[in-house]
Design a protein around this motif. Structure first.
Motif, short mmCIF file in Angstrom:
data_model
loop_
_atom_site.label_atom_id
_atom_site.label_comp_id
_atom_site.label_asym_id
_atom_site.label_seq_id
_atom_site.Cartn_x
_atom_site.Cartn_y
_atom_site.Cartn_z
N MET A 51 0.81 -1.23 0.00
CA MET A 51 0.00 0.00 0.00
C MET A 51 0.83 1.26 0.00
O MET A 51 0.52 2.23 -0.66
CB MET A 51 -0.90 0.02 1.24
CG MET A 51 -2.05 -0.92 1.13
SD MET A 51 -3.53 -0.32 1.95
CE MET A 51 -2.98 0.18 3.51
N ASP A 52 1.89 1.25 0.80
CA ASP A 52 2.66 2.48 0.98
C ASP A 52 3.94 2.49 0.17
O ASP A 52 4.88 3.19 0.50
CB ASP A 52 2.94 2.69 2.47
CG ASP A 52 1.63 2.92 3.23
OD1 ASP A 52 0.72 3.49 2.62
OD2 ASP A 52 1.54 2.51 4.39
N ARG A 53 3.92 1.66 -0.90
CA ARG A 53 5.09 1.63 -1.79
C ARG A 53 6.37 1.42 -1.02
O ARG A 53 7.28 2.24 -1.07
CB ARG A 53 5.24 2.92 -2.60
CG ARG A 53 4.22 3.19 -3.64
CD ARG A 53 3.94 1.92 -4.42
NE ARG A 53 2.59 1.53 -4.15
CZ ARG A 53 1.56 2.26 -4.59
NH1 ARG A 53 1.76 3.29 -5.35
NH2 ARG A 53 0.36 1.92 -4.31
N LEU A 68 -0.73 1.24 -9.79
CA LEU A 68 -1.10 2.66 -9.69
C LEU A 68 -1.52 2.97 -8.25
O LEU A 68 -1.20 4.01 -7.71
CB LEU A 68 -2.23 2.99 -10.66
CG LEU A 68 -1.91 2.65 -12.13
CD1 LEU A 68 -3.12 2.91 -13.02
CD2 LEU A 68 -0.70 3.43 -12.62
N SER A 69 -2.27 2.06 -7.67
CA SER A 69 -2.61 2.23 -6.26
C SER A 69 -3.01 0.88 -5.68
O SER A 69 -3.37 -0.04 -6.41
CB SER A 69 -3.75 3.24 -6.09
OG SER A 69 -4.92 2.76 -6.73
N PHE A 71 -5.27 -0.38 -2.16
CA PHE A 71 -6.08 0.16 -1.07
C PHE A 71 -6.97 -0.92 -0.49
O PHE A 71 -7.28 -1.91 -1.14
CB PHE A 71 -6.91 1.34 -1.56
CG PHE A 71 -7.67 1.05 -2.83
CD1 PHE A 71 -9.00 0.66 -2.78
CD2 PHE A 71 -7.04 1.13 -4.07
CE1 PHE A 71 -9.70 0.35 -3.93
CE2 PHE A 71 -7.73 0.82 -5.24
CZ PHE A 71 -9.06 0.43 -5.17
N PHE A 113 -6.13 -3.61 -6.08
CA PHE A 113 -5.10 -2.91 -6.86
C PHE A 113 -5.73 -2.22 -8.07
O PHE A 113 -6.63 -2.79 -8.71
CB PHE A 113 -4.08 -3.92 -7.43
CG PHE A 113 -3.29 -4.65 -6.39
CD1 PHE A 113 -2.13 -4.10 -5.87
CD2 PHE A 113 -3.69 -5.91 -5.95
CE1 PHE A 113 -1.38 -4.79 -4.92
CE2 PHE A 113 -2.95 -6.60 -5.00
CZ PHE A 113 -1.79 -6.04 -4.49
N ARG A 114 -5.24 -1.02 -8.39
CA ARG A 114 -5.48 -0.43 -9.70
C ARG A 114 -4.19 -0.62 -10.47
O ARG A 114 -3.13 -0.19 -10.04
CB ARG A 114 -5.79 1.07 -9.58
CG ARG A 114 -7.03 1.36 -8.77
CD ARG A 114 -8.31 1.09 -9.54
NE ARG A 114 -8.52 2.07 -10.62
CZ ARG A 114 -9.30 1.85 -11.68
NH1 ARG A 114 -9.92 0.68 -11.81
NH2 ARG A 114 -9.47 2.78 -12.57
N THR A 129 -8.71 -3.39 -12.39
CA THR A 129 -8.75 -3.62 -10.94
C THR A 129 -8.60 -5.11 -10.66
O THR A 129 -9.13 -5.94 -11.40
CB THR A 129 -10.09 -3.12 -10.37
OG1 THR A 129 -10.21 -1.73 -10.66
CG2 THR A 129 -10.16 -3.32 -8.86
#
Ligand code: GDP
Length: 468
Positions: A51-53, A68-69, A71, A113-114, A129
């Protein structure tokens, strides 16, 4: 009854299959391992790093910038407890980091995930997604599978033979010496026996043994004190009249199988796509050859549960569905200097090959690895009596003192562990390993803050990389 349940389930499965075809794809990732193997820390660190790279260069999609993200979203199963991610993360990242509370039962977390498409024209399609449903469950429950093929008499005889020579079992063996299992059932006696057996299981687990079934005896949850958990292995008496203690124990053993083990496999296990099995291999190696032997047996038992074409009721439950990938990961590799990591990986690979042979396992893709979900140490070379020792330094849980330790050595050849009798039994990791109970270091996620984990990214790549 069973048939109606299975039928309903079949229809339910069909329904969700249809809706899933029109919605986003889902991977169900099972995370298991015996208690204290490191499941809670693994999931918390994996999710935080995704999540937080965090630093995940070994995860291709992360390295290529295609995530991309990531969450958290509400999970699909409304009645399964949610994995307490935020609380665990707070404990690990607070000003005085603490290890989180361990897994006690099933829990679940959905990470979505995106993703940008890979390839030259990937950018032309919109992002897609993917949902990752992480299902955390005790490995003890998985080992209960072996009970399904046993009856009470067979199980009792096998368990008693196996545990008899163990010092941890002395108390329980004394309790059943001279016991008349043909005598009338008496609830107080049944309770005392069940408690005696459960306390043996706890001691055996603490001593590094893996074969600690029935799994709910150690992690009873809401079943604590119920009749399905109030039984124990007994030597079979010559006669088993109606109303005998033996008969009632037998009935409860069957109830445990039907009402505890089977529903777990039906509701949770049967729906898993990918599986990671965490193993405290270092702990077992430190505990000695008997614990290693026991761990090998447990690994074979676990693989047997995932074997396609297994016989009987499990095939009926799973149908054609099967787990696609299984990772066996030795945890807590940060107890060792990296110069020892390759040996740990080789040992894991050898154990897994062996477990596969024993379980006659073929089908899913498998891998073995040594990982550290959360690095609690830094490395340090210490000169000692003219030798340079590869040490690790960390803050001790007890007292908070920081110190460097030499954990000892692993054998170069895994055979020394797998066949100690032939190779000359040796004690490995007998230096400072016993006192190496480290407090967690602050979880670091930003680049430049040092690797917060060991090969967690490789584990993720194997488990889900092909779908990202
Ligand atoms: P679970 O019972 O499988 O959920 O196990 P946990 O995740 O709670 O881990 C049990 C204990 O193992 C923790 O409290 C830590 O002491 C230790 N542990 C787990 N993961 C790591 C790790 O990556 N590094 C170190 N040094 N210790 C770990």
């Amino acid at each position: 009854g069973d048939i109606a349940d299975d039928l309903l389930r079949g229809l339910g499965g069909l329904g969700s299959g249809l809706t899933e075809a029109f919605s986003d794809p889902v991977i169900r990732l099972g995370v298991t391992g015996l208690s204290r193997a490191g499941k809670t820390v693994f999931i918390t660190s994996l999710v935080a790093n995704l999540m937080d790279r965090g630093r995940m260069p070994g995860l291709r999609a992360a390295a290529e910038g295609r995530i991309l993200s990531a969450f958290l979203q509400p999970q699909p199963d409304d009645t399964v407890p949610r994995f307490d991610y935020e609380v665990h993360l707070d404990e690990l990242t607070g000003p005085a980091p603490r290890w989180p509370e361990s897994t006690r039962a099933v829990s679940e977390l959905r990470l979505s995930f995106r993703l940008a498409e890979a390839g030259l024209f990937g950018g032309m399609r919109g992002p897609r997604t993917l949902h990752l449903d992480i299902v955390d469950y005790p490995g003890e429950w998985l080992l209960d599978l072996a009970l399904m093929e046993q009856d009470y008499a067979g199980w009792s005889a096998e368990v008693l033979t196996r545990i008899e020579p163990r010092v941890e079992a002395a108390g329980y063996m004394a309790q059943i010496a001279g016991l008349d299992a043909a005598a009338a059932h008496d609830e107080m006696r049944a309770k005392a026996l069940a408690e005696g057996f459960a306390s043996y299981l706890g001691a055996a687990r603490a001593a590094g043994y893996s074969d600690c079934t029935p799994g709910r005896f150690l992690l009873p949850g809401e079943l604590a004190g119920s009749p399905v958990l109030t039984f124990a292995p007994l030597p079979k008496p010559a006669e088993t009249p109606r109303g005998a203690l033996w008969r009632e124990m037998e009935r409860r053993f069957e109830a445990y199988k039907a009402m505890v083990v089977k529903p777990f496999f039906r509701d949770h296990f049967a729906r898993i796509d990918r599986q990671v099995v965490l193993v405290d291999a270092l702990g077992a190696i430190h505990a000695g050859p008997r614990a290693v032997e026991d761990m090998r047996r447990a690994m074979a038992g676990i693989l047997a549960a995932f074997r396609p074409g297994r016989t009987g009721w499990l095939t009926g439950l799973l149908g054609l569905r099967r787990v696609e990938r299984i990772l066996f990961a030795a945890t807590k590799a940060d107890h060792l200097h990296h110069s020892e990591h390759a040996k740990l990986t080789r040992i894991m690979a050898a154990l897994m090959r062996e477990a596969k042979d024993r379980a006659e396992f073929a089908g899913a893709e498998t891998a073995a690895m040594a990982i550290g979900s959360l690095r609690a140490t830094v490395e340090e070379s210490v000169r000692h009596e003219g030798r340079v020792l590869d040490c690790v330094r960390g803050r001790l849980l007890d007292g908070g003192r920081e110190a460097a330790f030499y954990p000892g050595e692993l054998p170069d050849n895994p055979a020394a562990l797998l066949a100690p009798a032939r190779e000359g039994a040796t004690q490995w990791l007998d230096a400072d390993y016993a006192v190496m109970a480290f407090a967690p270091a602050v979880l670091k996620l930003k680049p430049g803050e040092g690797p917060p984990h060991i090969r967690l990214d490789r584990a993720a790549e194997f488990l889900i990389g092909d779908r990202l």
